[in-house]
Design a protein around this motif. Structure first.
Motif, PDB file in Angstrom:
ATOM      1  N   CYS A   1       0.831  -1.198   0.000  1.00  0.00           N
ATOM      2  CA  CYS A   1       0.000   0.000   0.000  1.00  0.00           C
ATOM      3  C   CYS A   1       0.871   1.256   0.000  1.00  0.00           C
ATOM      4  O   CYS A   1       1.812   1.364   0.788  1.00  0.00           O
ATOM      5  CB  CYS A   1      -0.911  -0.006   1.228  1.00  0.00           C
TER       6      CYS A   1
ATOM      7  N   GLU B   1       0.050   4.146   0.891  1.00  0.00           N
ATOM      8  CA  GLU B   1      -0.235   4.998   2.038  1.00  0.00           C
ATOM      9  C   GLU B   1       0.395   4.465   3.321  1.00  0.00           C
ATOM     10  O   GLU B   1       1.143   5.166   3.989  1.00  0.00           O
ATOM     11  CB  GLU B   1      -1.749   5.126   2.230  1.00  0.00           C
ATOM     12  N   CYS B   2       0.072   3.235   3.668  1.00  0.00           N
ATOM     13  CA  CYS B   2       0.471   2.724   4.990  1.00  0.00           C
ATOM     14  C   CYS B   2       1.584   1.682   4.895  1.00  0.00           C
ATOM     15  O   CYS B   2       2.035   1.155   5.910  1.00  0.00           O
ATOM     16  CB  CYS B   2      -0.735   2.141   5.723  1.00  0.00           C
TER      17      CYS B   2
ATOM     18  N   SER C   1       1.635  -1.302   4.148  1.00  0.00           N
ATOM     19  CA  SER C   1       1.363  -2.686   4.523  1.00  0.00           C
ATOM     20  C   SER C   1       0.981  -3.482   3.273  1.00  0.00           C
ATOM     21  O   SER C   1       0.642  -2.897   2.244  1.00  0.00           O
ATOM     22  CB  SER C   1       0.248  -2.748   5.565  1.00  0.00           C
TER      23      SER C   1
ATOM     24  N   CYS D   1      -4.378  -0.406  -0.011  1.00  0.00           N
ATOM     25  CA  CYS D   1      -5.145  -1.432   0.669  1.00  0.00           C
ATOM     26  C   CYS D   1      -6.587  -0.931   0.824  1.00  0.00           C
ATOM     27  O   CYS D   1      -6.883   0.247   0.583  1.00  0.00           O
ATOM     28  CB  CYS D   1      -4.524  -1.760   2.025  1.00  0.00           C
TER      29      CYS D   1
ATOM     30  N   CYS E   1      -7.032   2.160   3.285  1.00  0.00           N
ATOM     31  CA  CYS E   1      -6.559   3.449   2.773  1.00  0.00           C
ATOM     32  C   CYS E   1      -7.388   3.907   1.581  1.00  0.00           C
ATOM     33  O   CYS E   1      -7.662   5.095   1.444  1.00  0.00           O
ATOM     34  CB  CYS E   1      -5.098   3.348   2.383  1.00  0.00           C
TER      35      CYS E   1
HETATM   36 ZN   LIG Z   1      -2.978   1.148   3.357  1.00  0.00          ZN
END
Ligand SMILES: [Zn+2]
Length: 127
Positions: free
Chosen positions: A94, A96-97, A99, A115, A118
């Motif tokens: 992802c 953004e995060c 993960s 993900c 997000c």
């Molecule tokens: Zn994410």
């Protein structure tokens, strides 16, 4: 650092390459099939009535193409950036995060950069 193995990425990479080829090729494939169906008109292409293709086919084709460009152009951009992430080795992570994106999501949307969590948060911000 979360990363997918090359072997894990491979099936998605193939899906992306096929998707990109389809998105890129759709317009010319449509034009080609329209041309051949109106040109042939003989025994082979009886499924498509040639008089239908002849009348006003120009405008019809153009409208179709514009629709394709609008709806699939964005997807193509996402597919291309996903393929870039494949090359970088960051695919499936992802943006953004950082993960791992669940495989079920990648199978449904192989070009997604986010993900589920997000993506829904980003959508809420956008709209
Ligand atoms: Zn994410």
């Amino acid at each position: 650092m979360a990363k997918l193995k090359k072997a894990e990425i491979k099936p998605y990479k193939e899906m992306l390459i096929h998707l990109r080829a389809r998105l890129r090729g759709d317009v010319s494939t449509l034009a080609n099939s329209a041309l051949s169906s109106s040109g042939g008109g003989g025994s082979g292409s009886s499924a498509v009535p040639s008089h239908m293709a002849d009348m006003g086919s120009d405008t019809f084709e153009q409208d179709n193409t514009i629709l394709l460009m609008n709806s699939e152009g964005e997807t193509l951009t996402m597919v291309e950036s996903a393929l870039e992430r494949v090359e970088e080795g960051s695919y499936g992570i992802c943006l953004e995060c950082q993960s791992k994106i669940p495989k079920t999501r990648l199978k449904a949307l192989p070009y997604t950069p986010h993900c589920v969590k997000c993506a829904s948060e980003l959508e809420e911000n956008n709209y």
